[in-house]
Design a protein around this motif. Structure first.
Motif, PDB file in Angstrom:
ATOM      1  N   SER A  64      -6.301   6.570  -7.468  1.00  0.00           N
ATOM      2  CA  SER A  64      -5.994   7.201  -6.135  1.00  0.00           C
ATOM      3  C   SER A  64      -5.082   7.600  -5.765  1.00  0.00           C
ATOM      4  N   GLU A  65      -4.548   6.702  -6.428  1.00  0.00           N
ATOM      5  CA  GLU A  65      -2.875   6.448  -5.154  1.00  0.00           C
ATOM      6  C   GLU A  65      -1.986   8.075  -6.115  1.00  0.00           C
ATOM      7  N   ASP A 102       3.145   0.465   1.549  1.00  0.00           N
ATOM      8  CA  ASP A 102       1.652   0.511   1.572  1.00  0.00           C
ATOM      9  C   ASP A 102       1.317   0.715   0.544  1.00  0.00           C
ATOM     10  N   ILE A 103       1.758   1.105  -0.389  1.00  0.00           N
ATOM     11  CA  ILE A 103       1.211   1.931  -1.736  1.00  0.00           C
ATOM     12  C   ILE A 103       0.304   0.538  -2.047  1.00  0.00           C
ATOM     13  N   LEU A 142       7.079   2.347  -4.884  1.00  0.00           N
ATOM     14  CA  LEU A 142       6.307   2.398  -4.573  1.00  0.00           C
ATOM     15  C   LEU A 142       6.926   2.027  -3.147  1.00  0.00           C
ATOM     16  N   ARG A 188      -2.162  -1.984  -1.083  1.00  0.00           N
ATOM     17  CA  ARG A 188      -3.594  -1.070  -0.675  1.00  0.00           C
ATOM     18  C   ARG A 188      -4.084  -1.771  -2.534  1.00  0.00           C
ATOM     19  N   LEU A 189      -3.214  -1.621  -3.218  1.00  0.00           N
ATOM     20  CA  LEU A 189      -3.184  -1.463  -4.358  1.00  0.00           C
ATOM     21  C   LEU A 189      -3.674  -3.251  -5.030  1.00  0.00           C
ATOM     22  N   GLN A 225      -7.661   2.331  -8.103  1.00  0.00           N
ATOM     23  CA  GLN A 225      -7.252   2.108  -6.666  1.00  0.00           C
ATOM     24  C   GLN A 225      -5.625   2.908  -6.991  1.00  0.00           C
ATOM     25  N   ALA A 226      -4.948   2.628  -8.592  1.00  0.00           N
ATOM     26  CA  ALA A 226      -4.032   3.448  -9.301  1.00  0.00           C
ATOM     27  C   ALA A 226      -4.188   4.933  -9.273  1.00  0.00           C
ATOM     28  N   TYR A 249       4.399   5.313 -10.533  1.00  0.00           N
ATOM     29  CA  TYR A 249       4.506   7.220 -10.554  1.00  0.00           C
ATOM     30  C   TYR A 249       4.786   7.440 -12.281  1.00  0.00           C
TER      31      TYR A 249
END
Ligand code: FMN
Length: 186
Positions: free
Chosen positions: A114-115, A25-26, A22, A29-30, A111-112, A150
């Protein structure tokens, strides 16, 4: 579905994780999403350890219960911890430190979604192994590890877990857990 219900309904405790890394940035955000959770008196009782380095991941792997073998594929494991003194203890057994951690974890899970990620909280680990491996002071409660990654393939999952991956969401009928205007439960 309107509002956030689509993301909330899409979230599942999936196990078919990819080991694809990951981005920073991801992950940022998480973690920020987690910290935006509400807390009693804004005490923010949660502490998170986001683990991505191979040697540190191996230390967490050593704490996982056998049934959580699938989480070893996750490129990110997040340990969530608190101390009871970090949040309010109010009358009639209302202790808010763990409550606050739960709210923060749900933010991270949403949030995960939405990612485009899977994020799966676990209780199946030995907290004493985690505390010893990372020199976390004894008074902390390590309440969950969250496996994040993912979507991957079903390879390596047990038959039971393949079935769960493809199965319906199991929920009690709403009438069993929701009532309106007067108390309905034993
Ligand atoms: C606090 C907590 C601990 C959990 N521990 C585990 C675990 O150790 N292993 C596992 O495979 N799933 C674990 N789960 C996932 C639950 O089994 C899952 O959320 C539940 O079956 C409902 O499925 P759903 O999230 O797909 O709706 C845990 C979930 C929560 C909230």
């Amino acid at each position: 579905m309107t509002g956030l219900l689509k993301e909330i309904a899409t979230r599942r405790a999936n196990r078919a994780l990819s080991d694809k890394p990951l981005s920073e940035d991801i992950i940022a955000r998480l973690m920020t999403a987690a910290t935006y959770a509400p807390s009693c008196f804004n005490s923010q009782p949660w502490r998170f350890m986001a683990v991505t380095e191979p040697e540190a991941l191996v230390k967490l792997h050593g704490s996982l219960s056998g049934g959580n073998y699938w989480a070893k594929k996750a490129p990110l494991l997040v340990a969530v911890a608190t101390k009871p003194e970090f949040d309010a203890k109010l009358s009639d057994g209302r202790e808010y430190a763990l409550f606050g951690c739960g709210l923060a974890v749900q933010n991270l899970l949403t949030q995960a979604v939405s990612e485009g990620l899977y994020a799966h909280p676990m209780a199946g680990f030995d907290p004493l192994i985690v505390k010893e491996a990372f020199a976390i002071p004894a008074e902390y409660i390590v309440i969950t590890l969250i496996a994040v990654g993912y979507p991957g393939t079903l390879d390596g999952l047990s038959e039971k877990h393949v079935a769960a991956e493809q199965g319906e969401r199991g929920r009690k009928p709403e009438a069993e857990v929701i009532c309106h205007n007067s108390w309905a439960f034993d």
